[in-house]
Design a protein around this motif. Structure first.
Motif, PDB file in Angstrom:
ATOM      1  N   PRO A 143      87.368 -49.725 -53.538  1.00  0.00           N
ATOM      2  CA  PRO A 143      88.813 -49.616 -53.738  1.00  0.00           C
ATOM      3  C   PRO A 143      89.486 -48.910 -52.552  1.00  0.00           C
ATOM      4  CG  PRO A 143      87.639 -48.987 -55.730  1.00  0.00           C
ATOM      5  CD  PRO A 143      86.614 -49.143 -54.645  1.00  0.00           C
ATOM      6  N   PRO A 144      90.627 -49.429 -52.099  1.00  0.00           N
ATOM      7  CA  PRO A 144      91.448 -50.480 -52.711  1.00  0.00           C
ATOM      8  C   PRO A 144      91.145 -51.879 -52.200  1.00  0.00           C
ATOM      9  CG  PRO A 144      92.651 -49.502 -50.899  1.00  0.00           C
ATOM     10  CD  PRO A 144      91.335 -48.770 -50.969  1.00  0.00           C
ATOM     11  N   VAL A 145      90.086 -52.051 -51.427  1.00  0.00           N
ATOM     12  CA  VAL A 145      89.782 -53.346 -50.829  1.00  0.00           C
ATOM     13  C   VAL A 145      88.832 -54.139 -51.722  1.00  0.00           C
ATOM     14  CG1 VAL A 145      88.820 -54.508 -48.809  1.00  0.00           C
ATOM     15  CG2 VAL A 145      90.079 -52.359 -48.533  1.00  0.00           C
ATOM     16  N   GLY A 146      89.246 -55.351 -52.109  1.00  0.00           N
ATOM     17  CA  GLY A 146      88.356 -56.208 -52.882  1.00  0.00           C
ATOM     18  C   GLY A 146      88.830 -56.557 -54.275  1.00  0.00           C
ATOM     19  N   LEU A 147      90.082 -56.259 -54.613  1.00  0.00           N
ATOM     20  CA  LEU A 147      90.573 -56.537 -55.963  1.00  0.00           C
ATOM     21  C   LEU A 147      90.375 -58.000 -56.341  1.00  0.00           C
ATOM     22  CD1 LEU A 147      92.083 -55.654 -58.534  1.00  0.00           C
ATOM     23  CD2 LEU A 147      94.230 -56.113 -57.317  1.00  0.00           C
ATOM     24  N   MET A 148      90.604 -58.928 -55.397  1.00  0.00           N
ATOM     25  CA  MET A 148      90.499 -60.348 -55.710  1.00  0.00           C
ATOM     26  C   MET A 148      89.087 -60.775 -56.088  1.00  0.00           C
ATOM     27  SD  MET A 148      90.724 -62.055 -51.867  1.00  0.00           S
ATOM     28  CE  MET A 148      92.215 -61.153 -51.436  1.00  0.00           C
TER      29      MET A 148
END
Length: 303
Positions: A143-148
């Motif tokens: 987080p915050p990278v990779g929500l998708m």
């Protein structure tokens, strides 16, 4: 998600081989002589010579006899294709991405989380286009990278949110709950474009999980609440609105036969779109994601 635990101890001789291949991969249009390779990679010339000779004999490098330089060889082509197939990326998947790219005249990409890193598996764009990334490039997955990559999977989402974030974040918010609900209903996610966001992935490419201060500061400027940069149709001015939104990327999930999210297919936008234009792009994207899901023998989950 694959187990990201560290394997056994590393091998310095193997690291030197990898260093040469990685260096040449970053300069695919160039050729380098032995002396320059040794200097650029800080390797002893006899050591470097032994490695490039063996790689050349195996077809992983090509030596130009005229100027005595080296470049990547044909054996890597077959190896790369086999690696893609092992990650469930086949020629039919590339054909789907090509159709999507041609329809919207922009770059289409396929990515997955591999060994706890976001990895670009395939990339198809218009002739002459350059989005600044390449197949095989990877990014930290925290987080915050990779929500998708977790938005459509409750278990994966909980695991991702449980990771140590790269910056202080708000994660249990009404906004995030709304993002999850609306994106699952729509079947896609739209990420807004910001000036800082354009720099983000270039800084992250190839980076280890440990982030330098420059990237940490940039993330802090961009994001304080997971999901705050997501476009939601419910927040727009309504049907018939001519309002335009700066869009970075539109993404949709690809599922496996366990009803679990396996990959993400994305359209790189990088410009302003109206609500109707976003819906049109998303419809084509979701159709491609559904086709890729079918190729995997997968099915969508029922929430």
């Amino acid at each position: 998600m694959p187990d990201g635990s560290a394997p056994g101890r590393s091998s310095p001789p193997t690291q030197r081989v990898v260093a040469i291949l990685d260096f040449l991969a970053k300069h695919p249009q160039d050729k380098f002589g032995l002396s320059e390779l040794s200097r650029r990679l800080q390797l002893a010339k006899p050591t470097c010579l032994g490695i490039v000779t063996t790689l050349t004999e195996s077809g992983y490098l090509v030596r130009d006899a005229a100027d005595k330089t080296y470049r990547l060889g044909p054996s890597l082509i077959a190896l790369g294709h086999l690696a893609q197939e092992s990650l469930r990326v086949n020629p039919a998947a590339r054909a789907e991405l090509s159709r999507l790219s041609k329809t919207f005249e922009t770059t289409a990409a396929l990515a997955a989380v591999v060994d706890d890193r976001i990895t670009l598996l395939e990339l198809v764009g218009p002739p002459g286009s350059d989005v600044g990334v390449r197949v095989g490039q990877s990014y930290p997955f925290a987080p915050p990278v990779g929500l998708m990559f977790v938005l459509w999977d409750d278990e994966a989402l909980r695991g991702w949110l449980g990771r140590a974030p790269t910056i202080p974040l708000r994660t249990e918010t009404e906004r995030l709950d709304r993002v999850i609900a609306e994106c699952r209903t729509a079947g896609y996610l739209v990420e807004r474009l910001t000036p800082g966001g354009q720099r983000l992935y270039a800084l992250m490419a190839g980076m280890s999980t440990s982030m330098p201060d420059e990237l940490r500061a940039l993330l802090g400027e961009l994001i304080s609440d997971i999901g705050e940069r997501v476009y939601l149709r419910s927040e727009t001015e309504g049907p018939g609105s001519r309002q335009r939104h700066d869009v970075s990327v539109i993404s949709a999930p690809v599922y496996d036969h366990h009803h679990r999210q396996a990959m993400v297919v994305s359209l790189q936008i990088g410009r302003a779109l109206t609500d109707s234009e976003i819906a049109k792009h998303a419809k084509g994207l979701v159709a491609t994601a559904n086709a890729l899901t079918t190729q995997l023998g997968g099915t969508k989950p029922q929430w």
